[in-house]
Design an enzyme around this catalytic site. Structure first.
Site, PDB file in Angstrom:
ATOM      1  N   HIS A  61      86.650  34.149  45.117  1.00  0.00           N
ATOM      2  CA  HIS A  61      86.677  35.050  46.280  1.00  0.00           C
ATOM      3  C   HIS A  61      87.766  36.105  46.148  1.00  0.00           C
ATOM      4  CE1 HIS A  61      84.465  31.611  48.446  1.00  0.00           C
ATOM      5  NE2 HIS A  61      83.593  32.580  48.219  1.00  0.00           N
ATOM      6  N   ASP A 136      67.687  40.435  54.707  1.00  0.00           N
ATOM      7  CA  ASP A 136      67.585  40.475  53.244  1.00  0.00           C
ATOM      8  C   ASP A 136      68.398  41.684  52.748  1.00  0.00           C
ATOM      9  OD1 ASP A 136      64.763  40.360  50.923  1.00  0.00           O
ATOM     10  OD2 ASP A 136      66.858  40.932  50.623  1.00  0.00           O
ATOM     11  N   ASP A 154      77.698  39.267  46.572  1.00  0.00           N
ATOM     12  CA  ASP A 154      78.119  37.865  46.444  1.00  0.00           C
ATOM     13  C   ASP A 154      76.897  36.974  46.648  1.00  0.00           C
ATOM     14  OD1 ASP A 154      80.504  35.780  48.307  1.00  0.00           O
ATOM     15  OD2 ASP A 154      79.426  35.471  46.410  1.00  0.00           O
ATOM     16  N   ASP A 157      72.238  33.104  42.201  1.00  0.00           N
ATOM     17  CA  ASP A 157      71.793  33.588  40.889  1.00  0.00           C
ATOM     18  C   ASP A 157      70.424  34.264  41.008  1.00  0.00           C
ATOM     19  OD1 ASP A 157      73.291  30.656  39.386  1.00  0.00           O
ATOM     20  OD2 ASP A 157      74.114  32.638  39.790  1.00  0.00           O
ATOM     21  N   PRO A 161      65.914  33.576  46.620  1.00  0.00           N
ATOM     22  CA  PRO A 161      66.173  34.788  47.421  1.00  0.00           C
ATOM     23  C   PRO A 161      67.117  35.763  46.723  1.00  0.00           C
ATOM     24  CG  PRO A 161      67.286  32.875  48.382  1.00  0.00           C
ATOM     25  CD  PRO A 161      66.394  32.351  47.295  1.00  0.00           C
TER      26      PRO A 161
HETATM   27  N1  SAM Z   1      79.821  32.361  45.107  1.00  0.00           N
HETATM   28  C1  SAM Z   1      78.428  32.058  44.907  1.00  0.00           C
HETATM   29  C2  SAM Z   1      77.979  32.415  43.515  1.00  0.00           C
HETATM   30  O1  SAM Z   1      78.696  33.109  42.815  1.00  0.00           O
HETATM   31  O2  SAM Z   1      76.895  31.938  43.145  1.00  0.00           O
HETATM   32  C3  SAM Z   1      77.642  32.770  45.972  1.00  0.00           C
HETATM   33  C4  SAM Z   1      77.921  32.152  47.292  1.00  0.00           C
HETATM   34  S1  SAM Z   1      77.069  32.695  48.678  1.00  0.00           S
HETATM   35  C5  SAM Z   1      76.799  31.161  49.410  1.00  0.00           C
HETATM   36  C6  SAM Z   1      75.483  33.211  48.097  1.00  0.00           C
HETATM   37  C7  SAM Z   1      74.689  33.691  49.295  1.00  0.00           C
HETATM   38  O3  SAM Z   1      73.737  34.687  48.921  1.00  0.00           O
HETATM   39  C8  SAM Z   1      73.888  32.574  49.988  1.00  0.00           C
HETATM   40  O4  SAM Z   1      74.408  32.364  51.277  1.00  0.00           O
HETATM   41  C9  SAM Z   1      72.456  33.122  50.038  1.00  0.00           C
HETATM   42  O5  SAM Z   1      71.773  32.773  51.213  1.00  0.00           O
HETATM   43  C10 SAM Z   1      72.723  34.620  49.933  1.00  0.00           C
HETATM   44  N2  SAM Z   1      71.564  35.409  49.499  1.00  0.00           N
HETATM   45  C11 SAM Z   1      70.697  35.127  48.505  1.00  0.00           C
HETATM   46  N3  SAM Z   1      69.748  36.077  48.422  1.00  0.00           N
HETATM   47  C12 SAM Z   1      70.031  36.992  49.400  1.00  0.00           C
HETATM   48  C13 SAM Z   1      69.414  38.210  49.828  1.00  0.00           C
HETATM   49  N4  SAM Z   1      68.305  38.678  49.220  1.00  0.00           N
HETATM   50  N5  SAM Z   1      69.984  38.900  50.844  1.00  0.00           N
HETATM   51  C14 SAM Z   1      71.115  38.432  51.459  1.00  0.00           C
HETATM   52  N6  SAM Z   1      71.735  37.264  51.122  1.00  0.00           N
HETATM   53  C15 SAM Z   1      71.196  36.573  50.087  1.00  0.00           C
END
Ligand code: SAM
Length: 282
Positions: A61, A136, A154, A157, A161
């Site tokens: 972070h 999204d 952030d 992978d 989503p």
């Molecule tokens: N630190 C982590 C990593 O490096 O893998 C990421 C942590 S954070 C929890 C990842 C977030 O991305 C999740 O809460 C997920 O729901 C969100 N996410 C995934 N796809 C997304 C999208 N298309 N739009 C917005 N948020 C998304």
């Protein structure tokens, strides 16, 4: 006690003992598992991939937020895409920004993170400078009617989503909402395994933003412990300004950080390409 075996990725996965399962379920977007491990504390996995742990989340972070914001030096409006655990947002708010918009697709990740990782967001979601959009990220950047100085992606992978957040259409829309001199940072795998993927995403980002460079975040529970983040912006120099410049900007927040510093900033941009270069041709 049971064993959590992470989803296999490129022939490699990690296993963690589960002292206690705290939450297990499926949201509208992904499987969520939260458990306690004797070394890492509380651990969150989404679709079988570790997202954060009590022990090592601060490295990730701090690097995701303070590398672009300290390099930029005058960011007032910041966009965080993903980041539902609030850790990156908390770090952004330590900088002298005016507004931070967090766009997270899954509201349950925010709620569960507040419940099981309260120290990670530490009230960031309630800061008056913050607005949270449950949306999204792909759609948000396509329709955004405002500009930003720094965009931090952030996300999970490039599966599920998160996949859409690694597309050229997404990068083009991020570019369109960046002010002149704006910077983008995203998490992008590891310099060690399939380094050609890292080269390829740097090239693609370079086309959209001008310059793109990997930097290293040593996070034991990510991508084999050596996560490559990528910073992109108008020039390589803008991503890693001279130490004296970074020192000046870092001084007011020095006491509030645990890992990031101007020396770490420079080392991170040295270590990632050195690791990449050390891996023989694929
Ligand atoms: N630190 C982590 C990593 O490096 O893998 C990421 C942590 S954070 C929890 C990842 C977030 O991305 C999740 O809460 C997920 O729901 C969100 N996410 C995934 N796809 C997304 C999208 N298309 N739009 C917005 N948020 C998304």
């Amino acid at each position: 006690m049971t064993i959590f075996q992470e989803t296999m990725y490129q022939g490699h996965a990690q296993a963690l003992t589960v002292e206690e399962t705290l939450y297990q379920g499926r949201t509208d977007y992904q499987d969520v598992l939260i458990f306690r491990n004797e070394t890492f504390g509380n651990v969150m996995a989404l679709d079988g991939v570790v997202q954060l742990t009590d022990l090592d989340n601060h490295v990730y972070h701090e690097m995701m937020a303070h590398v672009p914001l300290t390099a930029h030096g005058a960011a007032k409006d910041v966009l965080v895409i993903g980041g539902g655990d609030g850790g990156t947002l908390k770090e952004v708010l330590k900088q002298p920004v005016d507004n931070a918009v967090l766009v997270e697709i899954d509201p349950q990740v925010i709620e569960l993170s507040k419940r099981y990782f309260p120290a990670v967001s530490a009230g960031a979601f309630d800061d008056p400078r913050v607005s949270v959009r449950i949306e999204d990220g792909l759609k948000y950047v396509a329709n955004a009617d405002r500009q930003f100085d720094v965009v931090i992606i952030d996300s999970t992978d490039p599966v599920g989503p998160g996949e859409a957040l690694f597309s050229d259409a997404f990068y083009a829309n991020c570019r369109a909402l960046l002010r002149a001199g704006g910077l983008v940072v995203l998490q992008s795998g590891t310099p060690f395994f399939r380094p050609a993927d890292l080269d390829q995403i740097c090239r693609r980002l370079g086309v959209h933003f001008g310059a793109a460079k990997p930097f290293l975040a040593p996070v034991p529970t990510y991508a084999h412990g050596q996560l490559a983040l990528i910073a992109a912006g108008p020039s390589a120099a803008a991503l890693c300004p001279p130490l004296a410049t970074l020192d000046e900007r870092f001084a007011p927040i020095n006491s509030r950080l645990r890992y990031y510093s101007p020396q770490v900033h420079h080392a991170a941009f040295t270590l990632a390409p050195a690791l990449r270069k050390s891996v023989t041709a694929d």
